[in-house]
Design a protein around this motif. Structure first.
Motif, PDB file in Angstrom:
ATOM      1  N   LEU A   1       0.948  -1.284   0.073  1.00 39.73           N
ATOM      2  CA  LEU A   1      -0.245   0.141  -0.230  1.00 39.73           C
ATOM      3  C   LEU A   1       0.983   1.107   0.231  1.00 39.73           C
ATOM      4  O   LEU A   1       0.459   2.197  -0.496  1.00 39.73           O
ATOM      5  CB  LEU A   1      -1.103  -0.117   1.543  1.00 39.73           C
ATOM      6  CG  LEU A   1      -2.231  -1.176   1.371  1.00 39.73           C
ATOM      7  CD1 LEU A   1      -2.780  -1.448   2.274  1.00 39.73           C
ATOM      8  CD2 LEU A   1      -3.206  -0.682   0.194  1.00 39.73           C
ATOM      9  N   GLY A   2       1.722   1.187   0.895  1.00 41.82           N
ATOM     10  CA  GLY A   2       2.760   2.077   1.272  1.00 41.82           C
ATOM     11  C   GLY A   2       3.485   2.810  -0.671  1.00 41.82           C
ATOM     12  O   GLY A   2       3.620   3.812  -1.703  1.00 41.82           O
TER      13      GLY A   2
ATOM     14  N   GLY B   1       0.585   3.806  -2.826  1.00 45.52           N
ATOM     15  CA  GLY B   1       0.718   5.672  -2.537  1.00 45.52           C
ATOM     16  C   GLY B   1       1.600   6.822  -3.230  1.00 45.52           C
ATOM     17  O   GLY B   1       1.395   7.479  -3.557  1.00 45.52           O
ATOM     18  N   TYR B   2       3.343   6.083  -2.655  1.00 46.57           N
ATOM     19  CA  TYR B   2       4.184   7.056  -3.758  1.00 46.57           C
ATOM     20  C   TYR B   2       3.829   7.010  -5.156  1.00 46.57           C
ATOM     21  O   TYR B   2       4.576   8.453  -5.170  1.00 46.57           O
ATOM     22  CB  TYR B   2       5.298   6.131  -2.129  1.00 46.57           C
ATOM     23  CG  TYR B   2       6.494   7.109  -2.889  1.00 46.57           C
ATOM     24  CD1 TYR B   2       6.737   8.483  -1.945  1.00 46.57           C
ATOM     25  CD2 TYR B   2       7.345   6.873  -3.522  1.00 46.57           C
ATOM     26  CE1 TYR B   2       7.754   8.956  -2.656  1.00 46.57           C
ATOM     27  CE2 TYR B   2       8.693   7.395  -4.048  1.00 46.57           C
ATOM     28  CZ  TYR B   2       8.842   8.540  -2.897  1.00 46.57           C
ATOM     29  OH  TYR B   2      10.013   9.709  -3.068  1.00 46.57           O
TER      30      TYR B   2
ATOM     31  N   GLY C   1      -0.224   7.315  -6.580  1.00 42.32           N
ATOM     32  CA  GLY C   1      -1.097   8.266  -5.574  1.00 42.32           C
ATOM     33  C   GLY C   1      -1.919   7.834  -5.361  1.00 42.32           C
ATOM     34  O   GLY C   1      -2.086   6.235  -4.756  1.00 42.32           O
ATOM     35  N   PHE C   2      -2.803   8.992  -4.898  1.00 40.16           N
ATOM     36  CA  PHE C   2      -4.284   8.757  -3.639  1.00 40.16           C
ATOM     37  C   PHE C   2      -5.091   7.032  -4.411  1.00 40.16           C
ATOM     38  O   PHE C   2      -5.188   6.701  -3.980  1.00 40.16           O
ATOM     39  CB  PHE C   2      -5.207   9.250  -3.338  1.00 40.16           C
ATOM     40  CG  PHE C   2      -5.164   9.164  -1.712  1.00 40.16           C
ATOM     41  CD1 PHE C   2      -5.321   8.823  -0.623  1.00 40.16           C
ATOM     42  CD2 PHE C   2      -7.064   9.691  -2.356  1.00 40.16           C
ATOM     43  CE1 PHE C   2      -6.422   8.475  -0.194  1.00 40.16           C
ATOM     44  CE2 PHE C   2      -8.660   8.954  -1.263  1.00 40.16           C
ATOM     45  CZ  PHE C   2      -7.324   8.373  -0.210  1.00 40.16           C
TER      46      PHE C   2
ATOM     47  N   PHE D   1      -3.286   4.339  -4.087  1.00 41.16           N
ATOM     48  CA  PHE D   1      -3.169   3.519  -3.153  1.00 41.16           C
ATOM     49  C   PHE D   1      -4.881   2.845  -3.095  1.00 41.16           C
ATOM     50  O   PHE D   1      -5.601   1.856  -2.436  1.00 41.16           O
ATOM     51  CB  PHE D   1      -3.020   4.524  -2.199  1.00 41.16           C
ATOM     52  CG  PHE D   1      -3.507   4.243  -0.508  1.00 41.16           C
ATOM     53  CD1 PHE D   1      -2.251   4.047   0.131  1.00 41.16           C
ATOM     54  CD2 PHE D   1      -4.563   4.616  -0.181  1.00 41.16           C
ATOM     55  CE1 PHE D   1      -2.920   3.137   1.626  1.00 41.16           C
ATOM     56  CE2 PHE D   1      -4.913   4.616   1.338  1.00 41.16           C
ATOM     57  CZ  PHE D   1      -4.273   3.509   1.870  1.00 41.16           C
TER      58      PHE D   1
END
Length: 60
Positions: A14-15, A18-19, A22-23, A26
Motif C-alpha cells: 500500500l505504501g 501510494g508513493y 498516488g492516492f 492506493f
C-alpha cells in the motif's frame, strides 16, 4: 509470526502504491486486497457469502 509478516507486506504494498501511483492507486490496491481477503476467507469456509448477500446477518 506469519500474521505480522503478512501485515508488513500488505502495508509495504500500500505504501509503494501510494508513493508511486498516488492516492487513486492506493485506494485501488486497498480495495483489491479487501476483495482478495474476502474471497480467500470464503474459499476456506470461514465466510458465508450466501448469508451475507441475503442480508439476514448470518442467522439460519
Amino acid at each position: 509470526m506469519l500474521v505480522p509478516l503478512t501485515g508488513l507486506a500488505v502495508g509495504m504494498a500500500l505504501g509503494f502504491a501510494g508513493y508511486f501511483g498516488g492516492f487513486g492507486a492506493f485506494l485501488l490496491v486497498a480495495a483489491l486486497g479487501a476483495v482478495g481477503f474476502c474471497a480467500g476467507r470464503a474459499l476456506e469456509g470461514d465466510l458465508d457469502l450466501r448469508a451475507l448477500l441475503r442480508g439476514d446477518g448470518g442467522r439460519p
